[in-house]
Design an enzyme around this catalytic site. Structure first.
Site, PDB file in Angstrom:
ATOM      1  N   GLY A  43       0.811  -1.217   0.000  1.00 56.00           N
ATOM      2  CA  GLY A  43       0.000   0.000   0.000  1.00 56.00           C
ATOM      3  C   GLY A  43       0.842   1.264   0.000  1.00 56.00           C
ATOM      4  O   GLY A  43       0.555   2.230  -0.716  1.00 56.00           O
ATOM      5  N   CYS A  44       1.899   1.259   0.779  1.00 59.72           N
ATOM      6  CA  CYS A  44       2.766   2.445   0.874  1.00 59.72           C
ATOM      7  C   CYS A  44       3.537   2.670  -0.423  1.00 59.72           C
ATOM      8  O   CYS A  44       3.733   3.806  -0.853  1.00 59.72           O
ATOM      9  CB  CYS A  44       3.715   2.316   2.056  1.00 59.72           C
ATOM     10  SG  CYS A  44       2.827   2.236   3.632  1.00 59.72           S
ATOM     11  N   THR A  45       3.945   1.586  -1.070  1.00 55.55           N
ATOM     12  CA  THR A  45       4.629   1.700  -2.351  1.00 55.55           C
ATOM     13  C   THR A  45       3.666   2.218  -3.414  1.00 55.55           C
ATOM     14  O   THR A  45       4.020   3.107  -4.199  1.00 55.55           O
ATOM     15  CB  THR A  45       5.235   0.343  -2.768  1.00 55.55           C
ATOM     16  OG1 THR A  45       6.183  -0.052  -1.769  1.00 55.55           O
ATOM     17  CG2 THR A  45       5.913   0.425  -4.120  1.00 55.55           C
ATOM     18  N   ALA A  48       3.165   5.989  -2.788  1.00 52.24           N
ATOM     19  CA  ALA A  48       4.347   6.768  -3.165  1.00 52.24           C
ATOM     20  C   ALA A  48       4.506   6.834  -4.682  1.00 52.24           C
ATOM     21  O   ALA A  48       4.812   7.895  -5.243  1.00 52.24           O
ATOM     22  CB  ALA A  48       5.597   6.164  -2.525  1.00 52.24           C
TER      23      ALA A  48
END
Length: 151
Positions: A43-45, A48
């Site tokens: 999710g964070c990738t 970003a």
């Protein structure tokens, strides 16, 4: 909890290149300050990379972008390099910035409760006031989510 119109809490942190970054550096500019749980997770990738892909357009619209997570400077350095992230990532290892913005809190996953980052994005105006808050972040198209809010 912070609200639209509130003065954004001041912050100072160290970015992936070892530079000191503070809210004061963005005076006169709109700042997208996004909080995310952990480098190199799906999710964070996705979040970003969405912001990376929309970076040129957001900059053309007068926005700067800063990401914040509890990861280390070294972790941020690798994450930014691996995904060619053109913006600043602050290492908030003591969670002071996250706490000031009210995004360090109780989370639940698979029946387990734990403390962590509540994925949230704040748009701060040039005078240091919170202009918009995204607390239901669409990680895969966060750039579109922000761009649509500013049509």
């Amino acid at each position: 909890m912070l609200s639209v119109g509130d003065k954004a809490p001041d912050f100072t942190g160290i970015d992936q290149a070892g530079n000191t970054v503070s809210l004061a550096q963005f005076a006169g500019k709109r700042l997208i300050l996004y909080f995310y749980p952990k480098d190199n997770t799906s999710g964070c990738t996705a979040e970003a990379c969405s912001l990376r892909d929309g970076y040129a357009e957001l900059r053309a619209r007068g926005f700067e972008i800063v990401g914040v997570s509890p990861d280390s400077v070294k972790s941020h350095e690798g994450f930014a390099a691996k995904h060619a992230l053109p913006f600043t990532l602050i290492a908030d290892t003591d969670k002071a910035i996250a706490t000031a913005y009210g995004v360090w809190g109780l989370k639940k996953f698979m029946g387990r409760e734990y403390m962590g980052i509540l994925r949230t994005t704040f748009v701060i105006d040039g005078e240091g006031r919170i202009e918009k808050i995204f607390d239901k972040v669409r990680t895969k198209d966060h750039f579109v989510q922000i761009a649509d809010a500013y049509k």
